[in-house]
Design an enzyme around this catalytic site. Structure first.
Site, mmCIF file in Angstrom:
data_model
loop_
_atom_site.group_PDB
_atom_site.id
_atom_site.type_symbol
_atom_site.label_atom_id
_atom_site.label_comp_id
_atom_site.label_asym_id
_atom_site.label_seq_id
_atom_site.Cartn_x
_atom_site.Cartn_y
_atom_site.Cartn_z
ATOM 1 N N TYR A 56 -123.472 35.068 49.682
ATOM 2 C CA TYR A 56 -122.166 35.396 49.691
ATOM 3 C C TYR A 56 -121.709 35.549 48.464
ATOM 4 O O TYR A 56 -121.477 34.847 47.290
ATOM 5 C CB TYR A 56 -121.202 34.261 50.527
ATOM 6 C CG TYR A 56 -121.532 33.777 51.816
ATOM 7 C CD1 TYR A 56 -122.304 34.985 52.644
ATOM 8 C CD2 TYR A 56 -121.595 32.510 52.364
ATOM 9 C CE1 TYR A 56 -122.579 34.560 53.972
ATOM 10 C CE2 TYR A 56 -121.695 32.063 53.623
ATOM 11 C CZ TYR A 56 -122.455 33.377 54.483
ATOM 12 O OH TYR A 56 -122.663 32.988 55.833
ATOM 13 N N HIS A 120 -131.363 31.377 56.454
ATOM 14 C CA HIS A 120 -130.325 32.492 56.698
ATOM 15 C C HIS A 120 -130.442 33.949 57.433
ATOM 16 O O HIS A 120 -131.453 34.687 56.770
ATOM 17 C CB HIS A 120 -129.583 32.772 55.199
ATOM 18 C CG HIS A 120 -128.152 33.562 55.488
ATOM 19 N ND1 HIS A 120 -127.445 33.315 54.400
ATOM 20 C CD2 HIS A 120 -127.568 33.844 56.639
ATOM 21 C CE1 HIS A 120 -126.270 34.053 54.683
ATOM 22 N NE2 HIS A 120 -126.222 34.278 55.979
HETATM 23 P P1 NAD Z 1 -114.050 34.427 60.784
HETATM 24 O O1 NAD Z 1 -114.245 34.764 62.178
HETATM 25 O O2 NAD Z 1 -114.029 32.915 60.553
HETATM 26 O O3 NAD Z 1 -112.821 35.222 60.023
HETATM 27 C C1 NAD Z 1 -112.727 35.210 58.716
HETATM 28 C C2 NAD Z 1 -111.420 36.303 58.406
HETATM 29 O O4 NAD Z 1 -110.247 35.680 59.181
HETATM 30 C C3 NAD Z 1 -111.163 36.237 56.932
HETATM 31 O O5 NAD Z 1 -110.497 37.677 56.638
HETATM 32 C C4 NAD Z 1 -110.056 35.413 56.963
HETATM 33 O O6 NAD Z 1 -109.100 35.832 55.713
HETATM 34 C C5 NAD Z 1 -109.422 35.438 58.099
HETATM 35 N N1 NAD Z 1 -108.175 34.455 58.597
HETATM 36 C C6 NAD Z 1 -108.835 33.204 58.359
HETATM 37 N N2 NAD Z 1 -107.527 32.247 58.776
HETATM 38 C C7 NAD Z 1 -106.725 32.905 59.293
HETATM 39 C C8 NAD Z 1 -105.336 33.090 59.741
HETATM 40 N N3 NAD Z 1 -104.732 31.691 60.022
HETATM 41 N N4 NAD Z 1 -104.545 34.158 59.766
HETATM 42 C C9 NAD Z 1 -105.215 35.438 59.553
HETATM 43 N N5 NAD Z 1 -106.450 35.552 59.249
HETATM 44 C C10 NAD Z 1 -107.228 34.467 58.796
HETATM 45 O O7 NAD Z 1 -115.207 34.851 59.823
HETATM 46 P P2 NAD Z 1 -116.348 34.485 58.779
HETATM 47 O O8 NAD Z 1 -115.603 34.110 57.605
HETATM 48 O O9 NAD Z 1 -117.310 35.541 58.725
HETATM 49 O O10 NAD Z 1 -116.908 33.198 59.609
HETATM 50 C C11 NAD Z 1 -116.922 31.893 59.147
HETATM 51 C C12 NAD Z 1 -117.814 31.334 58.445
HETATM 52 O O11 NAD Z 1 -119.220 30.909 59.201
HETATM 53 C C13 NAD Z 1 -118.377 31.994 57.246
HETATM 54 O O12 NAD Z 1 -117.562 32.012 56.124
HETATM 55 C C14 NAD Z 1 -119.745 31.432 56.878
HETATM 56 O O13 NAD Z 1 -119.538 30.210 56.125
HETATM 57 C C15 NAD Z 1 -120.320 31.310 58.385
HETATM 58 N N6 NAD Z 1 -121.050 32.433 58.926
HETATM 59 C C16 NAD Z 1 -122.345 32.319 58.897
HETATM 60 C C17 NAD Z 1 -123.263 33.365 59.416
HETATM 61 C C18 NAD Z 1 -124.743 33.594 59.002
HETATM 62 O O14 NAD Z 1 -125.298 32.386 58.544
HETATM 63 N N7 NAD Z 1 -125.475 34.299 59.322
HETATM 64 C C19 NAD Z 1 -122.681 34.545 59.802
HETATM 65 C C20 NAD Z 1 -121.406 34.618 59.884
HETATM 66 C C21 NAD Z 1 -120.347 33.497 59.393
#
Ligand code: NAD
Length: 315
Positions: A56, A120
């Protein structure tokens, strides 16, 4: 905040986890202090599970999370990071690289151990290598006390299940598949429970698609998916609601996973996210949004090597 056991790890995790990919500017630039405040707000509100990766922001998220956690009692939170993915197309699941990766991550995070280390996005690598080389290397680090538990992450759930069936893994992290758009993770929860593998449900907002702002430019969903999500966001706004609120409430309330990891770099979003969990879901609005998203439900996208989409088809 409610807490649940993470598989058989003995870790007790908050039902809402903090996803730190936004701290790597994955969803756009941000002020570092906002990111630090978002982490501190999460801790204050009872969030105890933090997920990050060196991928990231090309290590920026780990560095920012390490800064945010500086001075915080190490026993008050659980830290998960990853190995093997270092760029959009840069993967190395070899034993030497993943061991070095853990040492580098520990330095950036300012700690002598992580609670969970995850391979990952395994679908981009050789699943045989993950089973025969990567996971054994991480178990060595576990014996040395650098990591407490070992897991895998990725998009095609059959690939996660395939690895977990071949060798014990403590956790799997699946993303975008227990949301208003996609429920495919639910069918696998019993399978992982039988294996004793804890499940982490990431991206409840489908990586931003289920928000008024919409999906970022790199989101792999189809144009039709974006269009339906925009229609759902409009529908919620006209009803005086918020698509992100409905999506978060739905994902957390209906998943069998131990924790749902939402990404944010904003203390206000974090506060709102925790507050929303204490409020009842609007069943009328939920029904309308479900209908709006039905044409794109459970469609998803392809991620990784073709052979890793469903390893069951190999035999
Ligand atoms: P998410 O579905 O959590 O969405 C994140 C988005 O939503 C961001 O743009 C954020 O600003 C917005 N958001 C958050 N709270 C909000 C609110 N209250 N109102 C409006 N917008 C809001 O997607 P993500 O961040 O990709 O996934 C969460 C976490 O999961 C990642 O940060 C990561 O740590 C993990 N992840 C891991 C993998 C992997 O290992 N392959 C893949 C995807 C995600």
């Amino acid at each position: 905040m409610r807490y649940r056991p993470l598989g058989r790890t003995g870790l007790i995790v908050s039902e809402l986890g903090f996803g730190a990919s936004p701290l790597g500017s994955v969803f756009g630039a941000f002020a570092e202090q906002d990111g630090i405040d978002a982490v501190r707000t999460a801790l204050d509100l009872g969030v105890n599970f933090f997920d990050v990766s060196p991928y990231y922001g090309d290590t920026a998220a780990e560095t920012a999370l390490g800064r945010a956690l500086r001075g915080v009692d190490r026993d008050s939170y659980l830290l998960a990071t990853k190995v093997g993915r270092y760029g959009a197309t840069e993967f190395d699941f070899g034993a030497e690289r993943v061991k070095r990766g853990v040492t580098e991550s520990l330095a950036r995070l300012g700690t002598d151990h992580v609670d969970l280390i995850q391979c990952h996005d395994i679908e981009f690598g050789s699943l045989d290598l993950i089973v025969e080389e990567t996971l054994p290397a991480l178990r060595e680090l576990q014996r040395a006390g650098l990591v407490r538990h070992v897991g895998v992450t990725g998009y095609p759930i059959p690939a996660l299940a395939h690895v977990a069936a071949r060798t014990p893994v403590d956790t799997v992290l699946s993303y975008c598949q227990h949301t208003l758009l996609d429920r495919r993770l639910a069918a696998w929860e019993g399978h992982f429970a039988t294996l004793g593998t804890g499940v982490i449900n990431a991206s409840p907002l489908s990586m931003g698609a289920l928000t008024w702002r919409g999906a970022p430019h790199w989101h792999p969903g189809s144009a039709r998916l974006r269009e339906r999500c925009a229609a759902a966001a409009d529908l919620c706004e006209r009803a005086g609601g918020d698509l992100a609120k409905l999506a978060l409430q739905f994902s957390v309330a209906t998943t069998g996973a131990a924790t749902t990891v939402v990404g944010t770099r904003s203390p206000d979003h974090m506060r709102r996210n925790v507050q929303w969990l204490a409020e009842p879901i609007d069943p009328g609005l939920l029904a309308q949004v479900e209908q709006c998203l039905a044409p794109v439900r459970d469609q998803g996208w392809t991620s990784g090597r073709p052979a890793n989409q469903d390893p069951r088809e190999r035999s």
